[in-house]
Design an enzyme around this catalytic site. Structure first.
Site, PDB file in Angstrom:
ATOM      1  N   LYS A 163      -2.668  -2.189   7.552  1.00  0.00           N
ATOM      2  CA  LYS A 163      -3.567  -2.066   7.611  1.00  0.00           C
ATOM      3  C   LYS A 163      -4.451  -3.099   8.455  1.00  0.00           C
ATOM      4  O   LYS A 163      -5.474  -2.403   9.605  1.00  0.00           O
ATOM      5  CB  LYS A 163      -4.965  -2.283   6.564  1.00  0.00           C
ATOM      6  N   TYR A 200      -9.687  -8.983  -5.323  1.00  0.00           N
ATOM      7  CA  TYR A 200      -8.590  -7.718  -5.865  1.00  0.00           C
ATOM      8  C   TYR A 200      -7.416  -8.362  -6.910  1.00  0.00           C
ATOM      9  O   TYR A 200      -6.527  -8.060  -7.636  1.00  0.00           O
ATOM     10  CB  TYR A 200      -7.158  -7.645  -4.695  1.00  0.00           C
ATOM     11  N   ARG A 205      -1.611  -1.877  -6.657  1.00  0.00           N
ATOM     12  CA  ARG A 205      -1.500  -2.912  -5.648  1.00  0.00           C
ATOM     13  C   ARG A 205      -2.335  -3.747  -6.888  1.00  0.00           C
ATOM     14  O   ARG A 205      -1.913  -5.343  -6.392  1.00  0.00           O
ATOM     15  CB  ARG A 205      -2.115  -2.051  -3.984  1.00  0.00           C
ATOM     16  N   HIS A 232      -3.470 -10.405   2.395  1.00  0.00           N
ATOM     17  CA  HIS A 232      -5.391 -10.166   3.328  1.00  0.00           C
ATOM     18  C   HIS A 232      -4.801 -11.389   4.263  1.00  0.00           C
ATOM     19  O   HIS A 232      -4.478 -12.781   3.965  1.00  0.00           O
ATOM     20  CB  HIS A 232      -5.311 -10.676   2.211  1.00  0.00           C
ATOM     21  N   HIS A 236      -3.730   3.237  -6.108  1.00  0.00           N
ATOM     22  CA  HIS A 236      -4.564   1.793  -5.404  1.00  0.00           C
ATOM     23  C   HIS A 236      -3.942   0.625  -5.712  1.00  0.00           C
ATOM     24  O   HIS A 236      -4.136  -0.422  -5.520  1.00  0.00           O
ATOM     25  CB  HIS A 236      -5.212   2.316  -3.794  1.00  0.00           C
ATOM     26  N   ARG A 295       1.235  -1.381   0.009  1.00  0.00           N
ATOM     27  CA  ARG A 295       0.096   0.043   0.412  1.00  0.00           C
ATOM     28  C   ARG A 295       1.058   1.139   0.128  1.00  0.00           C
ATOM     29  O   ARG A 295       2.175   1.398   0.153  1.00  0.00           O
ATOM     30  CB  ARG A 295      -0.587   0.182   0.925  1.00  0.00           C
TER      31      ARG A 295
END
Length: 356
Positions: free
Chosen positions: A232, A335, A303, A326, A300, A207
């Site tokens: 995160k 994603y 990513r 994740h 983003h 990120r």
């Protein structure tokens, strides 16, 4: 038995003293209301289900959110704190005057529908995800009130409210031509860090905040790994470096004008107190992106691009989750966006291998 007392102002005060329970009282306009309340409370005490509701009736949502933002939100990531402050403003503006006891599933559902019908400052519809985040904040605040603050509430009303659908995840991918033009533009910028950061994002899937917050102690070029201690989701992870990413970090670390007053790899100019912060590139990124005609490309999205490429080269979902951080395979799939044209070539190759 409850004691009913008429006050000098003409109202009726019901006072209940029962062994094993805290003394409780409440004032009503009529004697009948006071009697009905006292009978209901005594019955709940006998059945062992009584909840002291005084605090929830006196505390408004605005007061509860203010306490939440001062006690709970600071324990989260700075970006989450800012997001919750924005969500709290919307909640307070429409529901702030209600007591916690008065907030029902019906009121919260009405709030949800009203928000979904509104538009943002850019004249675009309020997204489902924005409303989902606001309801998530409200729900967690109710849980904290019940479990930690001792606010008398029988249950969390948000649990009975249908959440807006999450919607489709973004599927923006870089075309080969866009990638070449993007690299050319960022490399031409006066600060080489911009080019380094874009390449690191595409090569590692980190990120923006993870890249700019990197310090030299986190990067091990000999083992070709980066250790992220603050992420995160609150868990640390180790990110492997490709040969291209390793080369970028070597260039960044060998920068001839690297100051000795910071351990940051991508450092900015000294602030008011002489302290250097991470390189702030967002404004420059937007200018370059817009100039290239890629207004729909968010940083983003790089990513997304990186994670999709990891799947394309053959890594399993579990291996990709180790790199991306994740927790669930569902988020990895959200994603991951594969190009159909790339799958065509891969299908042909696999079929040829089976024929051989």
């Amino acid at each position: 038995m409850a004691t009913l007392v008429k006050t000098p102002s003409g109202t009726w005060k019901a006072l209940i003293r029962k062994h094993g329970w805290p003394t409780t009282s409440k004032t009503f306009r009529t004697k009948r209301d006071a009697l009905d309340w006292s009978r209901r409370v005594e019955d709940e005490m006998v059945r062992g289900v009584y909840i002291q509701r005084t605090a929830s009736e006196r505390m408004t949502l605005e007061q509860a959110l203010k306490r939440y933002l001062s006690e709970v939100s600071p324990t989260k990531a700075p970006k989450t704190l800012l997001s919750e402050q924005g969500s709290a403003k919307n909640l307070v503006r429409r529901l702030g005057g209600y007591s916690l006891a008065a907030l029902s599933a019906e009121l919260i559902s009405g709030y949800r529908d009203q928000r979904l019908s509104e538009t943002t400052r850019r004249n675009t519809p309020v997204s489902n995800n924005s409303v989902r985040l606001e309801l998530a904040l409200l729900s967690h605040m109710f849980n904290v009130c019940i479990r930690e603050w001792g606010v008398g509430l029988p249950f969390n009303p948000v649990l009975n409210v249908r959440k807006p659908s999450a919607g489709r995840g973004r599927d923006r991918r870089l075309t080969p031509d866009e990638e070449r033009r993007l690299y050319s533009a960022v490399d031409a910028h006066s600060n080489p860090f911009l080019g380094y950061i874009v390449r690191v994002a595409i090569e590692t899937g980190m990120r923006s905040s993870e890249v700019t917050g990197l310090r030299r102690s986190q990067v091990d070029l000999r083992r070709r790994i980066i250790t992220l201690s603050s992420t995160k989701n609150g868990e640390s992870r180790v990110v492997p470096l490709s040969m291209a990413a390793t080369a970028v970090f070597r260039q960044a670390l060998d920068h001839p004008f690297r100051p000795i007053d910071t351990d940051l790899i991508f450092f900015g100019e000294p602030g008011a107190y002489g302290r250097r912060r991470p390189y702030a590139f967002n404004k420059t990124w937007q200018q370059i992106r817009n100039r290239l005609g890629m207004r729909d490309l968010r940083f983003h999205d790089l990513r997304h691009e990186a994670i999709s490429r990891l799947v394309e080269i053959g890594l399993s979902d579990q291996e990709v989750s180790v790199v991306s951080g994740h927790k669930s395979m569902q988020m990895v799939k959200r994603y991951t966006h594969l190009r159909a044209e790339d799958l065509v070539e891969r299908i042909d190759l696999l079929r040829k291998q089976r024929q051989i």
